[in-house]
Write an enzyme that holds these catalytic residues in place. Sequence first.
Site, PDB file in Angstrom:
ATOM      1  N   SER A 172       6.619   7.273  -0.569  1.00 34.79           N
ATOM      2  CA  SER A 172       7.775   6.693   0.442  1.00 34.79           C
ATOM      3  C   SER A 172       8.199   7.573   1.506  1.00 34.79           C
ATOM      4  CB  SER A 172       9.061   6.093  -0.530  1.00 34.79           C
ATOM      5  OG  SER A 172       9.811   5.668   0.573  1.00 34.79           O
ATOM      6  N   TYR A 195       8.009   3.243   6.549  1.00 33.29           N
ATOM      7  CA  TYR A 195       8.957   2.390   7.044  1.00 33.29           C
ATOM      8  C   TYR A 195       8.932   2.397   8.650  1.00 33.29           C
ATOM      9  CZ  TYR A 195      11.332   0.099   2.950  1.00 33.29           C
ATOM     10  OH  TYR A 195      11.243  -0.385   1.677  1.00 33.29           O
ATOM     11  N   THR A 221       5.229  -1.306   4.906  1.00 32.85           N
ATOM     12  CA  THR A 221       5.978  -2.278   4.019  1.00 32.85           C
ATOM     13  C   THR A 221       6.517  -3.337   5.035  1.00 32.85           C
ATOM     14  OG1 THR A 221       6.203  -0.669   2.299  1.00 32.85           O
ATOM     15  CG2 THR A 221       7.946  -2.336   2.608  1.00 32.85           C
ATOM     16  N   LYS A 297       2.104  -3.927   2.790  1.00 31.54           N
ATOM     17  CA  LYS A 297       2.546  -4.040   1.342  1.00 31.54           C
ATOM     18  C   LYS A 297       3.522  -4.946   1.573  1.00 31.54           C
ATOM     19  CE  LYS A 297       5.000  -1.681  -2.146  1.00 31.54           C
ATOM     20  NZ  LYS A 297       6.585  -1.937  -1.896  1.00 31.54           N
ATOM     21  N   HIS A 321       8.518  -6.382  -3.633  1.00 34.29           N
ATOM     22  CA  HIS A 321       9.443  -5.178  -3.693  1.00 34.29           C
ATOM     23  C   HIS A 321       9.977  -5.043  -5.022  1.00 34.29           C
ATOM     24  CE1 HIS A 321      10.654  -2.572  -0.235  1.00 34.29           C
ATOM     25  NE2 HIS A 321      11.536  -2.167  -1.233  1.00 34.29           N
ATOM     26  N   ARG A 376       9.261   0.869 -11.062  1.00 39.45           N
ATOM     27  CA  ARG A 376      10.658   1.463 -12.074  1.00 39.45           C
ATOM     28  C   ARG A 376       9.875   2.129 -13.321  1.00 39.45           C
ATOM     29  NH1 ARG A 376      11.664  -3.591 -10.187  1.00 39.45           N
ATOM     30  NH2 ARG A 376      13.543  -3.594  -8.936  1.00 39.45           N
TER      31      ARG A 376
END
Length: 424
Positions: A172, A195, A221, A297, A321, A376
């Site tokens: 990320s 981002y 994203t 994404k 997401h 997760r």
Amino acid sequence: MSDASDARLTDRRNFIRFLAASPVMTPTAVRTLVGSLTLGSTSALAQSYDVLRAPAQAVGDVIAAPEQALNVMDFEPAAKKALPPAHYGYLASGVDGDETLRANHEAFSKIRIRTRRLIDVRKIDTSVTIFGQTYATPIMLAPVSSQGAFHPEAETAVAKAAKVKGNGMILSTVGSTSIEDVTEARGAPVWYMLYPTDDWTVTEALVKRAEAAGAPAIVLTVDRQGGRNTETLFRLRRDDTRNCKDCHAGGFANEVSRKPMFDDLDVSKVTNLYGTGMTWDYVDRLRKIVKGKLVLKGIVTHEDAEEALKHGVDAIIVSNHGGRAEESLYPTIEALPEVVKAVNGKIPVLVDGGFRRGTDVIKALAMGATAVCIGRPYCWGLAAFGEPGVAAVLAIMQREFDTIMKQVGALRIADITPDMVSVG
Ligand SMILES: Cc1cc2nc3c(=O)[nH]c(=O)nc-3n(C[C@H](O)[C@H](O)[C@H](O)COP(=O)(O)O)c2cc1C
Ligand SMILES: CCCCC(=O)C(=O)O
């Protein structure tokens, strides 16, 4: 047990694997039998959780070591125990009432698997090739921000585990570790999730840095443009007296500038990370500067998939997401078929959201996905036990995936076909 004279079984480790794989042996029976053998110490073997499992946990027990986990969900309560409520809340929550978050996983229960029999499945190959790079498994690691909130070793621990298990990894923009350090720990280039920021100079610098570190793909994203209602996060963290004051001190610019990918960048003009004004023109603009592959994404409709093809996008990740974008109530596994149909094999389609079992993975592949990403689950492993926790999560999902590959009679990923699932 009639194979017991097989030469391979004279090796102690193989013998125990053989016992553990036997349908008539429970983990306790294997342990008892191994304890009675006089072939040497069992301690090394005891560490190999896929051979000798620790006693099964009762539902609701919190595991104290990765070896005790029976499935990846077992890591979530351990993560909750290990983390301050605010950090656990950040990881656990979705938006609104978390219904989309739950729906992502629950949707897999509506898809049944059709299995073929009498195929020799002793040797299988789960590798996939994407953008010319071969990975040992179709299970990739989705970009998750701020992993320092889960464990001090953050993305480095994740990358080390991914290296051992062969999983592809996406870093990320707002990770706690730089792409150079992650690439080194992974021992291979990683994809970089972007981002966009509202300052093109900053965006361009991020892309250049990622590509200089070898990133073969930039993953833009696109599912956070409207903002989100993180109600369950606020509930989960409301009693935390620490309340993350240190993490968020100094406002947005300071927060962003503390992330290693923004080192040496002037972020004073950056007011948002999610591209609130972004349109397909932005994709075109990015397409011009991205030298490698450009991935979107957050696409969940055939309309946007068709548009992505027109704009020269190289792959799509079907994603909501992890139920953190909008409360659409639309599980990604249900959105996957329309995107696959629209793309018609022209570019890879990946999918994430709610993947917790090897069977979830095979369902997505049967429905046309090239690979899947998990978010997760590996963070639960990280939070609870650091690198060994991540490694255990990856190993458990892979073991489950290997098993179902064999059960459906697929020897390689290309053998996983649409007729292996029945929907509705
Ligand atoms: C704590 C957390 C942080 C995330 N950060 C990012 C991010 O920085 N960029 C991004 O594209 N997606 C991010 N995601 C979404 C994941 O990439 C992925 O889409 C999602 O976690 C998949 O669902 P799962 O968690 O059910 O596996 C984040 C998800 C979580 C839970
Ligand atoms: C500024 C961090 C946003 C990360 C993100 O994408 C998420 O939490 O889902």
